[in-house]
Design an enzyme around this catalytic site. Sequence first.
Site, PDB file in Angstrom:
ATOM      1  N   LEU A  45      -3.720  -3.040  -2.768  1.00 10.73           N
ATOM      2  CA  LEU A  45      -5.017  -2.501  -3.186  1.00 10.73           C
ATOM      3  C   LEU A  45      -5.526  -1.395  -2.267  1.00 10.73           C
ATOM      4  O   LEU A  45      -6.724  -1.151  -2.189  1.00 10.73           O
ATOM      5  CB  LEU A  45      -6.046  -3.638  -3.256  1.00 10.73           C
ATOM      6  CG  LEU A  45      -5.683  -4.784  -4.205  1.00 10.73           C
ATOM      7  CD1 LEU A  45      -6.706  -5.907  -4.099  1.00 10.73           C
ATOM      8  CD2 LEU A  45      -5.563  -4.296  -5.638  1.00 10.73           C
ATOM      9  N   UNK A  46      -4.618  -0.708  -1.599  1.00  5.75           N
ATOM     10  CA  UNK A  46      -4.988   0.367  -0.683  1.00  5.75           C
ATOM     11  C   UNK A  46      -5.106   1.686  -1.444  1.00  5.75           C
ATOM     12  O   UNK A  46      -4.533   1.852  -2.528  1.00  5.75           O
ATOM     13  CB  UNK A  46      -3.928   0.486   0.414  1.00  5.75           C
ATOM     14  N   GLY A  47      -5.832   2.620  -0.885  1.00  7.23           N
ATOM     15  CA  GLY A  47      -5.970   3.927  -1.512  1.00  7.23           C
ATOM     16  C   GLY A  47      -4.667   4.690  -1.625  1.00  7.23           C
ATOM     17  O   GLY A  47      -4.539   5.581  -2.467  1.00  7.23           O
TER      18      GLY A  47
END
Length: 201
Positions: free
Chosen positions: A46-48
């Site tokens: 769920l990281u950018g």
Amino acid sequence: MCAARLSAAAQSTVYAFSARPLTGGEPVSLGSLRGKVLLIENVASLUGTTIRDYTEMNDLQKRLGPRGLVVLGFPCNQFGHQENGKNEEILNSLKYVRPGGGFEPNFTLFEKCEVNGEKAHPLFTFLRNALPTPSDDPTALMTDPKYIIWSPVCRNDIAWNFEKFLVGPDGVPVRRYSRRFRTIDIEPDIETLLSQQSGNS
């Protein structure tokens, strides 16, 4: 406390370490990868930069794997709680959410682990001691102290998701890259190690 942990990682290569694959089964010894060039990253769903880094990891494994590159991903929830699912949920998250579109990693993912602090996986304690700072950003630190959820905090801690460690075919860590350094941009360094590998065979 940080200095005391050096003795726990008093190894010269990654071959002393093992980890359990995300899909289960027996732990994989990194000693079974002798002679391969390894790209090791702490990853999160769920990281950018999840889409960018996962697709670039797949790309490198697809193109350079036949020549001796092995990409290894270690999911970690220590940075912004961006890997907050269970081990058995990670592949579905990658397939349907981010990157989505049916994405499947073509490289080995291991079970979730910690990479900083007292409970850090021994491999990452070793890597951090061998390469204390990223080569592209020697002053890299966690930018917001409220996200530090581990102890002890050490100068060589990983700062965020998708830090990268490049390991030579002799198992010795060669270079560390910050989260800002694109995975695909490591290719020239990988090529150098692959050419050394073929020159020694």
